[in-house]
Structure formats: C-alpha cells, structure tokens
Design an enzyme around this catalytic site. Structure first.
Site, PDB file in Angstrom:
ATOM      1  N   ALA A 259       0.856  -1.184   0.000  1.00  0.00           N
ATOM      2  CA  ALA A 259       0.000   0.000   0.000  1.00  0.00           C
ATOM      3  C   ALA A 259       0.887   1.226   0.000  1.00  0.00           C
ATOM      4  O   ALA A 259       2.117   1.124   0.001  1.00  0.00           O
ATOM      5  CB  ALA A 259      -0.904  -0.005   1.236  1.00  0.00           C
ATOM      6  N   LYS A 260       0.235   2.378   0.017  1.00  0.00           N
ATOM      7  CA  LYS A 260       0.968   3.648  -0.044  1.00  0.00           C
ATOM      8  C   LYS A 260       2.063   3.770   1.012  1.00  0.00           C
ATOM      9  O   LYS A 260       3.107   4.340   0.761  1.00  0.00           O
ATOM     10  CB  LYS A 260      -0.008   4.816   0.132  1.00  0.00           C
ATOM     11  CG  LYS A 260      -0.708   5.195  -1.160  1.00  0.00           C
ATOM     12  CD  LYS A 260      -1.091   6.679  -1.120  1.00  0.00           C
ATOM     13  CE  LYS A 260      -1.948   7.054  -2.320  1.00  0.00           C
ATOM     14  NZ  LYS A 260      -3.387   6.991  -2.029  1.00  0.00           N
ATOM     15  N   ARG A 261       1.777   3.211   2.207  1.00  0.00           N
ATOM     16  CA  ARG A 261       2.766   3.342   3.293  1.00  0.00           C
ATOM     17  C   ARG A 261       4.119   2.743   2.919  1.00  0.00           C
ATOM     18  O   ARG A 261       5.131   3.045   3.534  1.00  0.00           O
ATOM     19  CB  ARG A 261       2.249   2.693   4.581  1.00  0.00           C
ATOM     20  CG  ARG A 261       2.021   1.195   4.441  1.00  0.00           C
ATOM     21  CD  ARG A 261       1.522   0.527   5.713  1.00  0.00           C
ATOM     22  NE  ARG A 261       0.905  -0.746   5.380  1.00  0.00           N
ATOM     23  CZ  ARG A 261      -0.397  -0.925   5.185  1.00  0.00           C
ATOM     24  NH1 ARG A 261      -1.215   0.067   5.345  1.00  0.00           N
ATOM     25  NH2 ARG A 261      -0.866  -2.104   4.851  1.00  0.00           N
ATOM     26  N   HIS A 262       4.119   1.856   1.906  1.00  0.00           N
ATOM     27  CA  HIS A 262       5.384   1.243   1.499  1.00  0.00           C
ATOM     28  C   HIS A 262       6.113   2.049   0.435  1.00  0.00           C
ATOM     29  O   HIS A 262       7.109   1.582  -0.115  1.00  0.00           O
ATOM     30  CB  HIS A 262       5.143  -0.179   0.984  1.00  0.00           C
ATOM     31  CG  HIS A 262       4.551  -1.086   2.020  1.00  0.00           C
ATOM     32  ND1 HIS A 262       3.271  -1.587   1.946  1.00  0.00           N
ATOM     33  CD2 HIS A 262       5.077  -1.554   3.174  1.00  0.00           C
ATOM     34  CE1 HIS A 262       3.025  -2.337   3.005  1.00  0.00           C
ATOM     35  NE2 HIS A 262       4.106  -2.329   3.764  1.00  0.00           N
ATOM     36  N   GLY A 263       5.604   3.233   0.153  1.00  0.00           N
ATOM     37  CA  GLY A 263       6.243   4.031  -0.894  1.00  0.00           C
ATOM     38  C   GLY A 263       5.485   3.889  -2.197  1.00  0.00           C
ATOM     39  O   GLY A 263       4.470   3.200  -2.277  1.00  0.00           O
TER      40      GLY A 263
END
Ligand code: GLU
Ligand code: ZN
Length: 328
Positions: A259-263
């Site tokens: 997801a976005k949290r992973h870049g």
C-alpha cells in the site's frame, strides 16, 4: 448465461477487475498477470471490468489509467469498457438494473432484512473487503426484521443485509486447495446493498461474474472470506459458481499488504519514467516461481507449462531494493 461444465473446461473465462479508487501498483500487476496466464495458457478469454461502486473513493483519472496500466503490462482482454463485447457495459456503475433485479429476488425470498446498525460498515461495503477491512462478525442485531419493516423505519438510514446460510460449505481452490467453512457461524450476515438499493461489492461481483460467464475468479487471497459469502449468493440464485484461485499477496517488508505506506509502487511511475514493462514482468514471474531469476520477459513467454498449482503459497515481499532495480 449458463455455461455447461464441459464448455468451461474447454474455454475458461477469467476477468481482471480493477477498482478505480487509486493507482494500480505492483500488487495489482502480479494478480492481473497470473489471471491472464491462467486463462490464456488454456486458450481462454479475459474480461476487463471496472469496479467503481465505491463512489466516495473514486478517482476520475483512475479508470483510464487502469486500462493503460494493464495494456502497458502486455496483457490483453477480449471484452472491456474500451472495446465492448456481448456483456457490455463493463463498468459496474452502469449496470445498476442487473443488481436491482437481483436485490428484488432477495427481498421477495426474505433473504435480506433492513439493518440499521452502523454507518461505517455501509460506506465500506461498496469496496472489496481486503484483509484489513474485515471487521468483526455481525452479531445479528436486526435479523428479526422482515423486508416490510423497511417501510416503517422512516428517515432512519439502513442497509439490506443477507441472511447467511448455517451450513458447512467447501470449495476446491485452484491454488490453496480445499477450504471449508460455515458462513453464518464464521462470518455472519453481510451487507448486500444500501437502503436505496445501491449494491455492495458482494452482490455486484456475483451478478457480474455470473452474467458475464466468468468461469475462473483469480484474485488475492485476502478475499477468501468474500468467497464464502459469494458462494452463499450463488447458492441462493441457483447459479453455478466459478472456479476460484486465490493467490498470495505482495506485501511490504513489514508483512502487510502492499500500500501507499510502502512508498510509491505505482505502475504509472514506471511508465512515466520510460521503463519497459519487461523487467517488471520478469520480476513478477520470478516471484511466482515461473522463472529461476528475474530476467526481462513478456507475459506470452510464460505461457508454456504455466501451472497454478505450482505457485508459492506464501506472500511475496517487495523490498525497496527490488523496486529500485526496476527504476535504474
Ligand atoms: N475490484 C476488486 C479489487 O480491487 C476485485 C475484487 C475481486 O477480484 O473479486 O480488489
Ligand atoms: Zn443491524
């Protein structure tokens, strides 16, 4: 459309079903590649369907971008919003009449009841409940109501909730093997539509997969709980369910769904940086055990001997290094 079993074996029909609530990323690409390979390696067809029921979260650019992303990967489809086909339209928001008809049947059979419990659940129901969205089981608070009770609720917002079957169900998954569960006991009654009839994911996906003649649903294994619910719906309508193939997810180094949290792992980023898709396809093929090392290739190179049963059964970790290797 009812397909006979022999027809399904002869010519599988798969689908990829992007939700235009954001950009398509590496995790989506891996699932789409496997869905394509699974049906194409057996001379089957692939439908592209846009699942855009979650109107508050929709992004206007995301439909076109999803089509571009899938095409950029080198995956083709035989029916879809851009090319039409016998089951048009291929955009869920334009298929409301079909869902209305299904809901009408459910009401007639008293298989749904008006539930006034939570607003948050209602908002979430339009999207596929990926693992992190599976809430606690519904405790059955409103199950004593009948369909007619909806008229007596006045202004109170409500949803139509489906009475899950209290039976043991089993299916043979093409990747994860035989699964068994009791939907009512283990998952509980689930949302089918909003009070105004706007369909939830569970209803729309079953109606569409059935009407479009889909014979194989390949998707991330975080949707396994949804498969139970969907089987319950197939049973209600008397429709033959498709085969299911649930593939492990792409996760970040923390083990959580990509997801976005992973870049930024958007396909559009690779595309805009002028990268060719071959390196990504090679990386994904390697992650799925289809080739021994991540070397550039095209989807069609992977068709020979493709076998879903050989896929790794564990999530694949996309590290920052692996992602960077695509950008350099
Ligand atoms: N549109 C769904 C998603 O984005 C796919 C659900 C499915 O494959 O059934 O996750
Ligand atoms: Zn309720």
């Amino acid at each position: 459309m009812n397909q006979s079993t022999s027809e399904q074996v002869a010519m599988p029909v798969g689908r990829i079903a992007p939700a235009p609530t954001g950009a398509q990323h590496v995790g989506n690409a891996r699932t789409y590649l496997l869905a394509w390979l699974s049906v194409r390696s057996r001379e089957g067809r692939l439908i592209l369907r846009i699942e855009d029921l979650d109107s508050p979260r929709l992004k206007s650019w995301a439909v076109d971008q999803a089509l571009e992303d899938v095409a950029w990967l080198g995956l083709d489809w035989t029916e879809g919003p851009d090319i039409g086909g016998p089951h048009a339209p291929y955009i869920q928001s334009q298929r409301r009449a079909l869902y209305d008809d299904a809901l009408r049947q459910l009401k007639q059979a008293e298989r749904v009841y008006p539930c006034t419990c939570t607003r948050r659940d209602v908002a979430a129901a339009a999207s596929a409940p990926h693992a992190e969205h599976e809430g606690p089981n519904y405790p059955g608070t409103c199950a004593g109501r009948s369909v007619a009770d909806a008229a007596r609720l006045g202004e109170q917002p409500f949803v139509w909730r489906f009475r899950a079957s209290n039976v043991e169900r089993a299916w043979h998954d093409r990747v994860i093997g035989t699964k068994a569960a009791n939907v009512a006991r283990e998952l509980g009654d689930f949302i089918i539509a909003r009070g105004d009839g706007a369909p939830a994911y569970q209803l729309a996906v079953v109606v569409d997969d059935h009407v479009m003649g889909v014979s194989e649903v390949l998707r991330g294994d975080d949707l396994v709980p949804s498969t139970w619910r969907q089987l319950d719906l197939y049973d209600f309508f008397g429709w033959q369910p498709p085969e299911f193939a649930h593939v492990p997810l792409v996760v970040g180094p923390d083990g959580r769904r990509l997801a976005k949290r992973h870049g930024d792992t958007r396909l559009a980023q690779l595309r805009e940086a002028g990268k060719s898709p071959e390196r990504l396809i090679g990386l994904l093929a390697w992650s799925a055990g289809l080739i021994d090392e991540p070397r550039p290739c095209q989807p069609a190179d992977l068709l020979d001997n493709f076998d879903l049963a050989q896929l790794p059964r564990t999530p694949w970790v996309l590290t920052a290094d692996l992602w960077q290797s695509l950008l350099t």
